[in-house]
Enzyme design. Structure first.
Site, PDB file in Angstrom:
ATOM      1  N   ASP A 245      -0.567   9.990  14.809  1.00 21.58           N
ATOM      2  CA  ASP A 245      -1.524   9.662  13.745  1.00 21.58           C
ATOM      3  C   ASP A 245      -2.237   8.343  14.046  1.00 21.58           C
ATOM      4  O   ASP A 245      -2.423   7.512  13.167  1.00 21.58           O
ATOM      5  CB  ASP A 245      -0.803   9.581  12.397  1.00 21.58           C
ATOM      6  CG  ASP A 245      -1.781   9.578  11.212  1.00 21.58           C
ATOM      7  OD1 ASP A 245      -2.935  10.039  11.399  1.00 21.58           O
ATOM      8  OD2 ASP A 245      -1.404   9.125  10.127  1.00 21.58           O
TER       9      ASP A 245
ATOM     10  N   GLY B 240       0.827   8.753   3.192  1.00 22.87           N
ATOM     11  CA  GLY B 240       1.293  10.108   2.962  1.00 22.87           C
ATOM     12  C   GLY B 240       2.800  10.231   2.918  1.00 22.87           C
ATOM     13  O   GLY B 240       3.331  11.150   2.302  1.00 22.87           O
TER      14      GLY B 240
ATOM     15  N   GLY C 245       5.090   7.343   2.369  1.00 23.67           N
ATOM     16  CA  GLY C 245       5.843   6.365   1.607  1.00 23.67           C
ATOM     17  C   GLY C 245       5.017   5.173   1.181  1.00 23.67           C
ATOM     18  O   GLY C 245       3.841   5.037   1.527  1.00 23.67           O
TER      19      GLY C 245
ATOM     20  N   GLY D 280       0.826  -1.198   0.000  1.00 24.03           N
ATOM     21  CA  GLY D 280       0.000   0.000   0.000  1.00 24.03           C
ATOM     22  C   GLY D 280       0.860   1.247   0.000  1.00 24.03           C
ATOM     23  O   GLY D 280       2.095   1.187  -0.041  1.00 24.03           O
TER      24      GLY D 280
ATOM     25  N   VAL E 145       4.621   1.017   1.207  1.00 23.88           N
ATOM     26  CA  VAL E 145       4.951  -0.098   2.075  1.00 23.88           C
ATOM     27  C   VAL E 145       5.042  -1.369   1.236  1.00 23.88           C
ATOM     28  O   VAL E 145       4.150  -1.651   0.427  1.00 23.88           O
ATOM     29  CB  VAL E 145       3.907  -0.273   3.189  1.00 23.88           C
ATOM     30  CG1 VAL E 145       4.311  -1.412   4.120  1.00 23.88           C
ATOM     31  CG2 VAL E 145       3.741   1.017   3.966  1.00 23.88           C
TER      32      VAL E 145
END
Length: 402
Positions: A125, A18, A20, A15, A22
């Site tokens: 976050d 915001g 990077g 995926g 993965v």
């Protein structure tokens, strides 16, 4: 074909966020890990990377069953990356809500929050998308990254530091934010899990942010044992929110300190004297190496070929024996020569499968010869030819599907 990044073999893209992309990857020990490759606009911000390098040392101190530990980091070169434990599961944002085992989720998130805060890490976050459910247990990912990369240039380049509706009011207003902000996000995440609704509604980000600052959360449907705790966690005043330790005490969570992990200092970037603690693959000798795993796979494939081709040759040789015995003898001799040659190669090689490889080869030769004469004595030539043709078709179909 797989791609290599440092000592890691990137297998597939999991995926993008915001900061990077993965990737699922293998380390030098053959373990699955998650490699987050920072976006180019993040990698180009030297100040943000220097701050992240300083934070990585602290992030590595966070451990426990409910956090995806930071294992490695390389912040030099054109593709800086972070490596964390790979967690197989689904994000909380993608599972049906309300969550069935809400107490288990609350206890796990509280334990993760305490583990982060005891190490001095602020997640910044925490939200349903950053909570992975694996066999019912929550695992928090991406902790510390948003806080470390909260710089003007990175944010202006497109990365969103936090998600409205889960960000604390002090963060939205640009005030000093600390661990109390994570407690707010913890409350908002649990409220979503308990009701299936966003605690501050949906709509434009600005409208959601306004409701966070000026309106109470929507906690209708939250169980009675949890609602009072969530009201405290979602207080507008950070001083009125409980600490992670108090949350764990209220939920009856027993805190287990994380075990220390082997680390070693390395420079973050060329010319930067900032040191981080880098986990190096290969420090656990009990883990099998990826080369051993591949060798076992090759041996498994080789055995299947020896046995499968032996069955096919025995059928053909048996079918030809009554009509053209010379052809049957030639097929048996060719198979035996090939397998004996393979056994001879195994005799002069080193490896864990040397002996078993020779035994399988010898047993296969004897088995094919015996099976050939047994089939020739029981079945007719036509029946054996039909069997051989069927086996050939099945083998071709299997190879094409594989």
């Amino acid at each position: 074909m797989s791609e290599r990044l440092g000592p890691y073999e990137l297998l597939s893209r999991l995926g993008s966020g915001g900061f990077g992309e993965v990737h699922l990857a293998l380390d030098a020990e053959g373990r699955t890990v998650a490699v987050k490759v920072l976006h180019p606009h993040v990698a180009a911000d030297a100040a943000a990377l220097a701050r992240l390098a300083r934070e990585v040392e602290t992030m590595r101190r966070v451990g426990g069953p409910n956090v995806a530990e930071v294992l490695d980091a390389s912040l030099e070169g054109g593709r800086p990356y972070l490596v964390t434990r790979y967690v197989q599961g689904r994000p909380l944002s993608a599972v049906p809500a309300p969550v069935e085992d809400l107490r288990r989720l609350a206890a796990g998130l509280a334990g993760a929050l305490l583990a982060m805060h005891e190490a001095g890490v602020v997640h910044r976050d925490l939200k349903p998308a950053n909570v992975i459910l694996t066999e019912g247990d929550p695992v928090v990912i991406d902790f510390g990254i948003a806080s470390a990369l909260d710089s003007l240039s990175v944010t202006a380049s497109g990365a969103v530091v936090g998600t409205p509706g889960y960000l604390a009011p002090e963060v939205l207003e640009g005030r000093q934010a600390g661990m109390e902000a994570d407690v707010f996000s913890f409350g908002a995440t649990l409220a979503y899990a308990a009701t299936g609704r966003q605690p501050y509604g949906q709509g434009p980000a600005a409208a959601v942010a306004y409701r966070v600052v000026h309106h109470p959360p929507d906690l209708e449907g939250v169980p009675g044992w949890l609602a009072p705790l969530l009201r405290e966690c979602l207080a507008t005043d950070p001083a009125k929110r409980p600490t992670a330790a108090q949350i764990c005490a209220l939920l009856g969570v027993e805190h287990v300190p994380a075990a220390p992990r082997a680390v070693r200092p390395v420079p973050a970037r060329p010319g930067d004297d900032t040191a981080t603690m880098e986990w190096r693959p290969g420090e656990d000798p009990r883990r099998r190496r990826v080369e051993e795993s591949r060798a076992r796979h090759r041996e498994k494939v080789r055995r299947r070929w020896v046995i499968g081709s032996g069955l096919f040759v025995s059928l053909l040789a048996a079918a030809a024996w009554k009509v053209l015995p010379e052809v049957g003898l030639f097929l048996l001799a060719a198979y035996a020569l090939g397998v004996v040659s393979d056994a001879g190669v195994a005799l002069f090689t080193r490896g864990p499968y040397r002996r078993s490889r020779m035994i399988v080869d010898m047993v296969a030769v004897a088995g094919v010869v015996g099976l050939c004469f047994g089939l020739a004595a029981v079945f007719s030539t036509f029946t054996l030819a039909l069997f051989a043709g069927t086996a050939l078709v099945v083998g071709v179909v299997f190879l094409l599907s594989a």
